[in-house]
Enzyme design. Structure first.
Site, PDB file in Angstrom:
ATOM      1  N   GLY A   7      44.134  45.082  40.368  1.00 45.28           N
ATOM      2  CA  GLY A   7      43.480  46.118  39.583  1.00 45.28           C
ATOM      3  C   GLY A   7      42.466  45.579  38.587  1.00 45.28           C
ATOM      4  O   GLY A   7      42.350  44.369  38.351  1.00 45.28           O
ATOM      5  N   HIS A   8      41.764  46.502  37.980  1.00 44.62           N
ATOM      6  CA  HIS A   8      40.658  46.198  37.070  1.00 44.62           C
ATOM      7  C   HIS A   8      41.084  45.297  35.913  1.00 44.62           C
ATOM      8  O   HIS A   8      42.216  45.348  35.423  1.00 44.62           O
ATOM      9  CB  HIS A   8      40.074  47.500  36.505  1.00 44.62           C
ATOM     10  CG  HIS A   8      41.048  48.273  35.663  1.00 44.62           C
ATOM     11  ND1 HIS A   8      41.220  48.064  34.321  1.00 44.62           N
ATOM     12  CD2 HIS A   8      41.918  49.256  36.000  1.00 44.62           C
ATOM     13  CE1 HIS A   8      42.128  48.879  33.839  1.00 44.62           C
ATOM     14  NE2 HIS A   8      42.598  49.622  34.840  1.00 44.62           N
ATOM     15  N   ASP A   9      40.150  44.461  35.475  1.00 42.13           N
ATOM     16  CA  ASP A   9      40.320  43.620  34.272  1.00 42.13           C
ATOM     17  C   ASP A   9      41.509  42.674  34.355  1.00 42.13           C
ATOM     18  O   ASP A   9      42.064  42.272  33.326  1.00 42.13           O
ATOM     19  CB  ASP A   9      40.433  44.504  33.027  1.00 42.13           C
ATOM     20  CG  ASP A   9      39.194  45.353  32.819  1.00 42.13           C
ATOM     21  OD1 ASP A   9      38.138  44.789  32.495  1.00 42.13           O
ATOM     22  OD2 ASP A   9      39.287  46.579  33.010  1.00 42.13           O
TER      23      ASP A   9
END
Length: 214
Positions: A138-140
Site C-alpha cells: 500500500g501507499h507510503d
C-alpha cells in the site's frame, strides 16, 4: 534488451530457479548460476549451468547479478562477502505480470518483484529486497534493505519495514505500523501493532513468540 548485460543468478535453490523463469520472461540472457553447494556444480536448469561457487563471481564481472536467496540474513551475508572482492553490478527484476507504477515507486538495486504483486503509490523498496508472488503493497510504505516478503502478503499503507525483515506467506499488516530490523512475522499472521527489532511474532492477532539475536 539487446544491450543489457547478461545475468548471473546467485543461488540454485527453488527461488533461484523462479528468478530464472522471471528473467527469461523479461528476455534477459542468463550466463548461469553460482552456488556454494559443490554437488550442484555442472547441473543445468533450462540449459543454463551452475558455473561455480559464489566467490568466483569476479570471473563473470561483465555480467549483472541477482542474489536469489530467500533468507534475508543469508542474502545479506552473501552480498557482503561478494563485495569484499569487488563491486558487482546488480540487476533489479520486475516481473511483467506485476503492477508497479514506476513514477511513484522507488526500487533499489538487486531487488526482485514477482508476478501478481501490486505496488501502489509513494512506496520505497530498498536494495536486495524480495517481494514474492501475489503481494499487495500500500501507499507510503517503506521496505528496508535485504527484507523478504513471502507470497500472498497484504501490506497496508504507511507501513515501515526495516532491514532484514522476513514476512511469512499469507500475512497481513495493518496500516501505520512498523516492523523493526531483523524481525520475523509468521505465515498467516495478522499484525495489528508494531514489532520491535529482533523479534518473532505469530498468530491472529500476532503476538510475541520470542526474541532473536543478531
Amino acid at each position: 534488451m539487446a544491450d543489457r548485460k547478461e545475468l548471473v543468478i546467485v543461488g540454485f535453490s527453488g527461488f533461484g530457479r523462479e528468478v530464472y523463469l522471471l528473467a527469461t520472461r523479461l528476455g534477459i540472457k542468463i550466463r548461469g548460476f553460482l552456488d556454494d553447494n559443490v554437488d550442484n556444480h555442472g547441473k543445468t536448469y533450462g540449459n543454463t549451468v551452475v558455473l561455480s561457487s559464489v566467490d568466483r563471481w569476479t570471473d563473470y564481472s561483465d555480467c549483472e547479478f541477482v542474489v536469489a536467496i530467500g533468507n534475508p540474513r543469508v542474502r545479506k551475508r552473501v552480498i557482503e562477502a561478494m563485495e569484499v572482492r569487488g563491486r558487482p553490478s546488480y540487476a533489479t527484476l520486475i516481473d511483467p505480470a506485476a503492477i508497479v507504477h514506476a513514477e511513484h515507486v522507488r526500487i533499489g538495486n538487486g531487488s526482485v518483484i514477482c508476478a501478481g504483486t501490486i505496488c501502489t503509490v509513494d512506496i520505497e523498496i530498498g536494495d536486495h529486497v524480495i517481494v514474492n508472488i501475489n503481494c499487495t503493497v500500500g501507499h507510503d510504505t517503506v521496505i528496508g534493505d535485504f527484507s523478504t516478503v513471502a507470497p500472498i502478503v497484504a501490506i497496508s499503507g504507511n507501513v515501515s519495514i526495516e532491514e532484514r525483515v522476513e514476512v511469512g506467506t499469507g500475512a497481513s499488516i495493518r496500516q501505520g505500523i512498523s516492523i523493526g530490523a531483523g524481525s520475523m512475522l509468521g505465515m498467516g499472521s495478522v499484525l495489528t501493532k508494531s514489532m520491535p527489532a529482533q523479534t518473532v511474532y505469530f498468530g491472529s492477532p500476532a503476538k510475541l513468540i520470542k526474541n532473536i539475536s543478531e
